[in-house]
Design a protein around this motif. Structure first.
Motif, short mmCIF file in Angstrom:
data_model
loop_
_atom_site.label_atom_id
_atom_site.label_comp_id
_atom_site.label_asym_id
_atom_site.label_seq_id
_atom_site.Cartn_x
_atom_site.Cartn_y
_atom_site.Cartn_z
N ALA A 275 -0.86 24.26 -1.23
CA ALA A 275 -0.69 25.62 -0.74
C ALA A 275 -1.27 25.67 0.27
O ALA A 275 -0.98 26.19 1.45
CB ALA A 275 -1.30 26.66 -1.73
N ILE A 278 0.77 23.91 3.19
CA ILE A 278 2.05 24.53 3.59
C ILE A 278 1.44 25.77 4.53
O ILE A 278 2.17 25.93 5.62
CB ILE A 278 2.64 25.15 2.44
N LEU A 288 7.50 24.13 2.59
CA LEU A 288 7.61 24.60 1.22
C LEU A 288 8.86 24.01 0.64
O LEU A 288 8.86 23.46 -0.33
CB LEU A 288 7.59 26.21 1.09
N THR A 291 8.31 20.23 0.15
CA THR A 291 7.60 20.00 -1.05
C THR A 291 8.38 19.98 -2.29
O THR A 291 8.24 19.06 -3.01
CB THR A 291 6.25 20.96 -1.07
N ARG A 305 6.68 26.85 -6.60
CA ARG A 305 7.02 27.86 -5.66
C ARG A 305 6.17 28.91 -6.04
O ARG A 305 5.62 29.62 -5.11
CB ARG A 305 8.43 28.11 -5.51
N VAL A 308 2.19 28.71 -5.02
CA VAL A 308 2.26 28.26 -3.76
C VAL A 308 2.33 29.52 -3.00
O VAL A 308 1.38 30.10 -2.10
CB VAL A 308 2.84 27.16 -3.17
N THR A 309 3.41 30.38 -3.42
CA THR A 309 3.62 31.55 -2.56
C THR A 309 2.59 32.76 -3.25
O THR A 309 2.24 33.79 -2.33
CB THR A 309 5.05 32.34 -2.83
#
Length: 420
Positions: A275, A278, A288, A291, A305, A308-309
């Motif tokens: 994370a 990115i 992203l 990845t 996803r 990370v977001t």
């Protein structure tokens, strides 16, 4: 009056003085003597940052005004006797001597597990105890009733056995470790530490920005962020959907393992590293994508996803709220829920319906909170609109044949402390 003549139940916090009297009375009635003292710890609601704690990420909880109160006295042997006002008030008895993980059945695993964990950590002076519990933290609502129980127990044991950890933030992290181990190893419930940190470390009118990287010390891992809803003319509505909330049925552990597997494939120690990489890249969207392209499984891609977001959304929410940007804060709530539904797949129909109704009835944003698979939602609404929104949700639940929900107002409150 509602369409089915049912007004939504609104849960008020216990008055501290009355709760102290009530739990002390239960203790005396059960054990025949006055307790050594009374302590309390709050439930929590996580504003944003879901399923990020065990990925070394960021999360943003507040402590609720709804608390669990414990009256406790130490014993000279290793016996633990427990009673609670939740249920038939039957006494649960355990012996700490030769106790093994998962060795206590039922709710008594949580408080007994704290003493066991402290002894396992080398504090052999921790013996048995008698304890009574009174609580207004909704059970099964995803609001950390279990952490309120383990953290109140940990602080009480710290006091009566003179461990000396409760008076400092760094010391409280030691108690948090015991509370976590009680839940993980004795009760068999997976937990990443968010709940216990919130219950032990939050402050009134503050949100706890918790950085879960294991290499950080206590001071580095937590920052108090302003969270004064009244100053912005807002309320934070919590609606407990009363859909069954189960974190020990394998679903939580399955997602946690998939994240760990993904980290190994990406050759990083945890997804927080990914994370941060990115976020620091010149083109985060492209980073992203690259990845996710490196992961072999479609489900794993979705899980990563979300993590990370979601970590990025925590940072963005802190900035938005500090700037008074309520619209952006609400948008981030919505994006978080949508990610938890589509990518992490931890919502249930009750959660999705409650969020949808809140949005349609004027909430700036709404999202599920907690581990999911049941539990609660939170909605950011204008001051005075919490009860009407909660009633609209209750009406829709009645129409769909769901269990009647319960609601409460979340006000950022104090952490665990001694009451008497």
């Amino acid at each position: 009056m509602t369409s089915d003549n049912r007004t939504v139940q609104y849960l008020e916090p216990l008055n501290a003085k009355e709760a102290v009297g009530k739990v002390a009375e239960l203790f005396v009635d059960t054990f025949g003597a006055a307790p050594k003292g009374v302590w309390s710890a709050p439930g929590r609601v996580n504003l944003i940052g879901e399923h990020t704690d065990y990925n070394a990420g960021l999360c943003l909880p507040i402590a609720l005004p709804h608390r669990t109160f414990i009256a406790l006295s130490p014993r000279k042997d290793t016996v633990v006797r427990l009673v609670s006002d939740m249920g038939d008030k039957a006494v649960t008895t355990t012996d700490l001597e030769d106790l093994k993980p998962l060795g206590v059945k039922g709710w008594g695993a949580y408080p007994a597990g704290v003493a066991w964990a402290l002894r396992e950590a080398g504090f052999a002076g921790v013996q048995g105890f008698d304890a009574a519990f009174v609580s207004c933290v909704p059970v099964g609502g995803g609001l950390s009733s279990s952490a309120a129980m383990t953290c109140s127990t940990a602080l009480a044991l710290d006091d009566v056995y003179d461990l000396g950890f409760g008076g400092t933030d760094a010391g409280r992290v030691r108690l948090i470790d015991a509370a976590m181990r009680a839940e993980n190893d004795m009760a068999g419930a997976s937990t990443g530490g968010l709940d216990q940190n919130a219950s032990m470390r939050c402050q009134a009118n503050r949100a706890l920005l918790l950085d879960c990287r294991p290499e950080l010390d206590a001071v580095q891992s937590a920052k108090q962020e302003p969270f004064n809803l009244g100053a912005l003319g807002l309320e934070l509505l919590v609606v407990d959907t009363q859909a069954p909330h189960q974190l020990n049925d394998g679903q939580y552990a399955e997602r946690r393992k998939m994240c760990e597997d993904a980290a190994r494939i990406l050759k990083v120690k945890n997804l927080r590293v990914t994370a941060d990489e990115i976020a620091a890249s010149p083109d985060p969207f492209q980073a992203l994508k690259e990845t996710l392209d490196a992961l072999p499984d479609p489900t794993m891609k979705k899980r990563v996803r979300h993590v990370v977001t979601e970590i990025a959304r925590v940072r963005s929410f802190v900035r938005a709220f500090a700037a008074g940007d309520v619209t952006e804060a609400g948008r981030l709530f919505n994006a978080s829920h949508d990610s938890l539904a589509a990518d992490y797949e931890v919502t249930v129909p009750e959660l999705d319906v409650a969020v949808d109704v809140a949005r349609k009835h004027g909430a700036y944003g709404a999202r599920m909170t907690g581990g999911g698979f049941g539990g609660s939602i939170i909605a950011l609404v204008d001051k005075g609109q919490g009860r009407p929104v909660a009633q609209a949700i209750a009406d829709q639940f009645a129409h769909r044949g769901f269990h009647a929900p319960r609601a409460l107002a979340a006000v950022a409150s104090d952490s665990a402390h001694k009451e008497a």
